[in-house]
Scaffold this active site. Structure first.
Site, PDB file in Angstrom:
ATOM      1  N   SER A   9       0.811  -1.216   0.000  1.00 13.04           N
ATOM      2  CA  SER A   9       0.000   0.000   0.000  1.00 13.04           C
ATOM      3  C   SER A   9       0.845   1.267   0.000  1.00 13.04           C
ATOM      4  O   SER A   9       1.935   1.308   0.569  1.00 13.04           O
ATOM      5  CB  SER A   9      -0.907  -0.003   1.230  1.00 13.04           C
ATOM      6  OG  SER A   9      -1.583   1.228   1.378  1.00 13.04           O
ATOM      7  N   TYR A  56      -2.574   5.266  -4.370  1.00 12.17           N
ATOM      8  CA  TYR A  56      -3.655   6.232  -4.229  1.00 12.17           C
ATOM      9  C   TYR A  56      -3.305   7.431  -5.111  1.00 12.17           C
ATOM     10  O   TYR A  56      -2.228   8.014  -4.956  1.00 12.17           O
ATOM     11  CB  TYR A  56      -3.796   6.698  -2.781  1.00 12.17           C
ATOM     12  CG  TYR A  56      -4.451   5.705  -1.858  1.00 12.17           C
ATOM     13  CD1 TYR A  56      -5.805   5.390  -2.001  1.00 12.17           C
ATOM     14  CD2 TYR A  56      -3.731   5.106  -0.834  1.00 12.17           C
ATOM     15  CE1 TYR A  56      -6.408   4.480  -1.141  1.00 12.17           C
ATOM     16  CE2 TYR A  56      -4.329   4.201   0.024  1.00 12.17           C
ATOM     17  CZ  TYR A  56      -5.673   3.885  -0.134  1.00 12.17           C
ATOM     18  OH  TYR A  56      -6.274   2.988   0.708  1.00 12.17           O
ATOM     19  N   THR A 114      -6.013   2.438  -6.695  1.00 14.68           N
ATOM     20  CA  THR A 114      -7.249   2.417  -5.924  1.00 14.68           C
ATOM     21  C   THR A 114      -8.066   3.671  -6.209  1.00 14.68           C
ATOM     22  O   THR A 114      -7.586   4.786  -6.033  1.00 14.68           O
ATOM     23  CB  THR A 114      -6.940   2.325  -4.419  1.00 14.68           C
ATOM     24  OG1 THR A 114      -6.306   1.072  -4.156  1.00 14.68           O
ATOM     25  CG2 THR A 114      -8.213   2.415  -3.590  1.00 14.68           C
ATOM     26  N   LYS A 125      -8.362  -0.809  -8.961  1.00 16.89           N
ATOM     27  CA  LYS A 125      -8.927  -1.474  -7.785  1.00 16.89           C
ATOM     28  C   LYS A 125     -10.065  -0.618  -7.224  1.00 16.89           C
ATOM     29  O   LYS A 125      -9.891   0.575  -6.998  1.00 16.89           O
ATOM     30  CB  LYS A 125      -7.853  -1.661  -6.711  1.00 16.89           C
ATOM     31  CG  LYS A 125      -8.357  -2.341  -5.434  1.00 16.89           C
ATOM     32  CD  LYS A 125      -7.237  -2.455  -4.414  1.00 16.89           C
ATOM     33  CE  LYS A 125      -7.672  -3.253  -3.192  1.00 16.89           C
ATOM     34  NZ  LYS A 125      -8.784  -2.636  -2.447  1.00 16.89           N
ATOM     35  N   HIS A 128     -13.520  -1.997  -0.948  1.00 15.03           N
ATOM     36  CA  HIS A 128     -12.593  -1.568   0.096  1.00 15.03           C
ATOM     37  C   HIS A 128     -12.891  -2.275   1.426  1.00 15.03           C
ATOM     38  O   HIS A 128     -12.758  -1.697   2.508  1.00 15.03           O
ATOM     39  CB  HIS A 128     -12.640  -0.049   0.287  1.00 15.03           C
ATOM     40  CG  HIS A 128     -11.299   0.567   0.543  1.00 15.03           C
ATOM     41  ND1 HIS A 128     -10.492   1.024  -0.462  1.00 15.03           N
ATOM     42  CD2 HIS A 128     -10.607   0.801   1.689  1.00 15.03           C
ATOM     43  CE1 HIS A 128      -9.385   1.526   0.044  1.00 15.03           C
ATOM     44  NE2 HIS A 128      -9.419   1.388   1.354  1.00 15.03           N
TER      45      HIS A 128
END
Length: 403
Positions: free
Chosen positions: A119, A142, A172, A267, A291
């Site tokens: 992440s 992100y 994401t 995602k 999520h």
């Protein structure tokens, strides 16, 4: 001593044997504040619970005398051959659960013949994870931009991940704003976190966790804040909040696609029209996900959304799924409905919280054994042979216990 009692005591002495067992172990190992972060969802938790319940809405087709042993579990994700159709989905600040965090999780994934998606909000930087592992893993992005300077941060993160050897990018797109995680807020996990005597005691009575917390302080998003400790955790949480982008549009994904030379996946897809748009813009695949029920409460369960997405784009690109996967039977059902592989989040964090890297390795081994057993009982030899003829909608019945 009765046979039932002997069995119960033996099972207890052997430790966790299911993901539900690991969940209970993790809950005992973690302070209430951290548990709320690890296991909580948005608002009422409806979508989080429905992610799991969705798997009980399908039954498996069982054929007998086939001579098949169900041992062929190989698949490919992002051009990487995996010996297990399960990978580790990205989870932020995993160091809260155990100080070894993403480094241990990635090493465990390697040991199991699979990969981890690291992440942007990891407790270890992409460089630190790369240095601690032998194989190349995947990076989750992100698509953040600074609200104060307007400076896009995606390019910086992408450059770092590419230089560190990551081979695929998962973007994401379902966090334009933070979900309303009421449970976290009630337990003091707001911004900033609120510590009370009771919450401090909850940590103090867990000395192993408290030692890791104090000794290693891996509780911040190290890609955003190059520090450790409580102040760094607060700073990284505030930074993440300030970087959220409700104004993102499809053109932004197109620009990210141009920055990454390898496979790029979106995602957070739940709608077939969005899946089609993503592929048209160059996505090499999509990950059906809500999520983990941490964003829009009332969104469809990931498994419920999967068939329509597969019908729309599954002939063009691979489709993955995460959300609610707790058993080998869940994996098999998702593969039968068209997923190429599935991601797990909370299950591996449970293992990490309970036993560090060894716990994550065991969680993945549990999935492997359960998948093989399920395929064998179904009379299927290879996960590649699974299709919709192997599942059917279940009649109304109670949700299975022990998830």
């Amino acid at each position: 001593m009765s046979e039932g009692l002997r069995f119960a005591l033996t099972a207890r002495s052997e430790g966790p044997i299911t993901i539900a067992d690991y969940r209970r172990s993790a809950r005992r190992a973690l302070p209430a504040m951290v548990w709320a972060y690890v296991d909580g969802g948005a608002e009422t938790g409806l979508t989080m619970a429905d992610n799991c319940a969705a798997f009980d809405r399908w039954t498996l087709r069982s054929r007998v005398l086939t001579g098949n042993s169900g041992t062929k579990l190989d698949t490919t994700v992002a051009g990487t051959a995996l010996s297990l159709p399960v990978f580790l989905s990205p989870t932020g600040m995993t160091g809260l659960a155990h100080w070894q965090g993403e480094r241990a999780a990635a090493r465990a994934a390697e040991a199991a013949g699979t990969r981890a998606v690291i992440s942007t909000a990891s407790s270890y930087t992409v460089e630190e994870v790369a240095e601690a592992t032998a194989d190349d893993h995947f990076f989750q992005l992100y698509p953040w931009t600074s609200r104060t300077t307007g400076e896009p941060l995606s390019g910086k993160f992408i450059d770092r991940a590419r230089t560190a050897g990551y081979t695929a990018l998962f973007v994401t797109v379902d966090v334009p704003t933070a979900g309303n995680r009421i449970g976290e807020r009630k337990h003091g996990m707001g911004i900033p976190p609120t510590l009370t005597p009771g919450r401090a005691l909850s940590a103090a009575v867990r000395p192993r966790w408290a030692y890791g917390f104090l000794r290693h302080q891996r509780i911040s998003a190290r890609m955003l804040v190059d520090e450790r400790g409580t102040k760094a955790a607060v700073a990284s949480a505030r930074t993440q909040q300030n970087l959220l982008r409700p104004d993102l549009v499809w053109d932004d994904f197109g620009r990210i696609r141009d920055l990454w030379p390898g496979p790029v996946y979106i995602k957070g897809i739940l709608d077939a029209e969005d899946a089609c748009r993503a592929v048209d813009l160059g996505a090499d695949g999509v990950l059906v996900s809500n999520h983990g029920g941490r964003q829009l409460d009332g969104a469809p369960a990931a498994l419920d959304a999967l068939p329509a997405v597969v019908d729309r784009v599954g002939s063009r690109v691979p489709v993955f799924l995460d959300g609610g996967v707790r058993r080998g039977t869940d994996v098999v059902k998702a593969l039968a409905l068209g997923a190429t592989a599935v991601g797990i989040g909370r299950p591996y964090v449970y293992g990490l919280a309970a036993r560090g890297q060894a716990g994550v390795e065991h969680v993945l081994e549990i999935f492997r054994q359960e998948i093989v057993r399920t395929l064998t009982l179904m009379g299927v030899d290879d996960v590649a042979d699974l299709n919709r003829s192997h599942v059917q909608r279940a009649a109304a019945r109670p949700v299975a216990p022990g998830r």
